[in-house]
Write a protein that holds these residues in place. Structure first.
Motif, short mmCIF file in Angstrom:
data_model
loop_
_atom_site.label_atom_id
_atom_site.label_comp_id
_atom_site.label_asym_id
_atom_site.label_seq_id
_atom_site.Cartn_x
_atom_site.Cartn_y
_atom_site.Cartn_z
N PRO A 1 3.21 2.17 12.71
CA PRO A 1 3.08 3.63 12.81
C PRO A 1 4.20 4.39 12.10
CG PRO A 1 2.62 2.61 14.93
CD PRO A 1 3.13 1.52 14.03
N TYR A 2 5.42 3.86 12.18
CA TYR A 2 6.56 4.52 11.54
C TYR A 2 6.48 4.36 10.02
CZ TYR A 2 8.08 4.18 16.36
OH TYR A 2 8.13 4.25 17.72
N MET A 3 6.00 3.22 9.58
CA MET A 3 5.84 3.00 8.14
C MET A 3 4.86 4.01 7.56
SD MET A 3 5.54 -1.17 7.96
CE MET A 3 5.23 -1.21 6.19
N ILE A 4 3.72 4.14 8.21
CA ILE A 4 2.66 5.03 7.72
C ILE A 4 3.10 6.48 7.76
CG2 ILE A 4 0.31 5.84 8.19
CD1 ILE A 4 -0.10 2.87 9.36
N THR A 5 3.67 6.90 8.88
CA THR A 5 4.11 8.29 9.04
C THR A 5 5.22 8.64 8.04
OG1 THR A 5 3.55 8.20 11.38
CG2 THR A 5 4.99 9.99 10.69
N GLY A 6 6.20 7.76 7.91
CA GLY A 6 7.30 8.02 6.99
C GLY A 6 6.84 8.09 5.54
N ALA A 7 5.99 7.15 5.14
CA ALA A 7 5.51 7.12 3.76
C ALA A 7 4.63 8.33 3.44
CB ALA A 7 4.75 5.83 3.49
N LEU A 8 3.70 8.63 4.32
CA LEU A 8 2.83 9.80 4.07
C LEU A 8 3.64 11.09 4.05
CD1 LEU A 8 -0.48 9.17 6.06
CD2 LEU A 8 -0.24 9.56 3.62
N GLY A 9 4.57 11.21 4.99
CA GLY A 9 5.38 12.43 5.06
C GLY A 9 6.18 12.66 3.79
N VAL A 10 6.87 11.64 3.33
CA VAL A 10 7.69 11.76 2.13
C VAL A 10 6.81 11.98 0.89
CG1 VAL A 10 9.25 10.51 0.58
CG2 VAL A 10 9.70 10.56 3.03
N SER A 11 5.70 11.25 0.80
CA SER A 11 4.82 11.41 -0.35
C SER A 11 4.26 12.83 -0.44
CB SER A 11 3.68 10.39 -0.28
OG SER A 11 2.86 10.52 -1.42
N LEU A 12 3.86 13.37 0.69
CA LEU A 12 3.35 14.75 0.70
C LEU A 12 4.45 15.74 0.37
CD1 LEU A 12 0.97 14.61 3.79
CD2 LEU A 12 0.30 14.95 1.39
N TRP A 13 5.63 15.50 0.88
CA TRP A 13 6.76 16.40 0.66
C TRP A 13 7.15 16.44 -0.82
CZ3 TRP A 13 12.31 14.63 0.79
CH2 TRP A 13 13.18 15.71 0.65
N LEU A 14 7.11 15.28 -1.48
CA LEU A 14 7.56 15.21 -2.88
C LEU A 14 6.45 15.43 -3.89
CD1 LEU A 14 10.10 12.26 -2.64
CD2 LEU A 14 10.59 14.71 -2.71
N SER A 15 5.20 15.46 -3.44
CA SER A 15 4.08 15.64 -4.39
C SER A 15 3.89 17.08 -4.78
CB SER A 15 2.79 15.11 -3.78
OG SER A 15 2.85 13.73 -3.62
N ALA B 1 11.15 8.64 -4.53
CA ALA B 1 10.19 8.75 -3.43
C ALA B 1 10.08 7.43 -2.68
CB ALA B 1 8.82 9.19 -3.95
N LEU B 2 10.08 6.33 -3.42
CA LEU B 2 10.03 5.02 -2.77
C LEU B 2 11.25 4.81 -1.88
CD1 LEU B 2 8.63 2.24 -2.46
CD2 LEU B 2 10.07 1.46 -4.36
N PHE B 3 12.42 5.13 -2.39
CA PHE B 3 13.64 4.98 -1.60
C PHE B 3 13.60 5.88 -0.37
CE2 PHE B 3 17.85 6.62 -0.54
CZ PHE B 3 18.46 5.45 -0.13
N THR C 1 0.84 -1.20 0.00
CA THR C 1 0.00 0.00 0.00
C THR C 1 0.87 1.25 0.00
OG1 THR C 1 -1.73 -1.16 1.23
CG2 THR C 1 -1.80 1.25 1.27
N LEU C 2 1.83 1.26 0.90
CA LEU C 2 2.70 2.43 1.02
C LEU C 2 3.65 2.53 -0.16
CD1 LEU C 2 3.35 2.15 4.85
CD2 LEU C 2 1.60 3.49 3.66
N GLY C 3 4.09 1.37 -0.67
CA GLY C 3 4.92 1.37 -1.87
C GLY C 3 4.18 1.95 -3.07
N ALA C 4 2.91 1.62 -3.18
CA ALA C 4 2.11 2.16 -4.30
C ALA C 4 2.01 3.67 -4.22
CB ALA C 4 0.72 1.53 -4.29
N LEU C 5 1.75 4.18 -3.03
CA LEU C 5 1.64 5.64 -2.86
C LEU C 5 2.96 6.32 -3.19
CD1 LEU C 5 -0.17 8.02 -1.93
CD2 LEU C 5 0.87 7.72 0.33
N LEU C 6 4.05 5.78 -2.65
CA LEU C 6 5.36 6.39 -2.90
C LEU C 6 5.78 6.24 -4.35
CD1 LEU C 6 7.04 5.13 0.37
CD2 LEU C 6 6.63 7.53 -0.23
N GLY C 7 5.51 5.08 -4.93
CA GLY C 7 5.88 4.82 -6.31
C GLY C 7 5.14 5.69 -7.31
N TRP C 8 3.98 6.17 -6.94
CA TRP C 8 3.23 7.06 -7.82
C TRP C 8 4.09 8.26 -8.22
CZ3 TRP C 8 -0.98 7.32 -10.74
CH2 TRP C 8 -1.42 8.57 -11.16
#
Length: 158
Positions: A144-158, A114-116, A102-109
């Motif tokens: 919790p760390y997976m979700i927070t890290g993925a959302l944070g990076v995805s929002l930062w790079l979007s 972003a995934l890295f 799930t988180l990989g899909a969001l980051l990979g978008w």
């Protein structure tokens, strides 16, 4: 927690289907994070809908012509899921493995970068918080760390 996550997403200025995917992961992620923190489990009843909903929303973003790649998103989901599956030998739980696509899909978008960066953020955040709390004894809920890290990076790079 959900309201705070929603406020951060809204403050990012995102709109459209990608924003909906962020909101979806924030909503599912809040429940998953709380459950994982309490009982060290990420239940299938939430990880599967989180994945299906995220892919559906990213497909909507593709149809709507939003910038990103559904193909890369699916490949990133498979890559992160496979990577986490390999890490089960090192202590990663199967719930984390089921959440990873799930988180990989969001980051990979966004991009492979972003995934890295999102994956790196997950581990750095977990290490920093646990170091500060001196909690490296026993099992650590990683969701919790997976979700927070993925959302944070995805929002930062979007």
């Amino acid at each position: 927690m959900t309201a705070l996550a929603f406020a951060v997403i809204a403050a990012s200025g995102q709109t459209g289907w990608l924003a909906a995917a962020h909101y979806w992961i924030a909503a599912c992620g809040t429940a998953l994070a709380l459950i994982d923190a309490k009982v060290h489990r990420l239940p299938n009843v939430l990880t599967l809908p989180a994945f299906v909903g995220t892919i559906g929303l990213l497909a909507g973003a593709t149809v709507n012509g939003e910038q990103g790649s559904l193909t890369r998103s699916l490949a990133a989901a498979a890559s992160l899921g496979a990577g986490f599956l390999l890490m089960t030998f090192g202590g990663i739980g199967l719930g984390d493995v089921k959440l990873a696509p799930t988180l990989g899909a969001l980051l990979g978008w966004n991009s492979w970068t972003a995934l890295f960066l999102g994956t790196l953020a997950m581990f750095l955040l977990a290490a920093a918080v646990n170091l500060l709390q001196r909690r490296f004894r026993g099992r650590v809920p990683f969701g919790p760390y997976m979700i927070t890290g993925a959302l944070g990076v995805s929002l930062w790079l979007s």
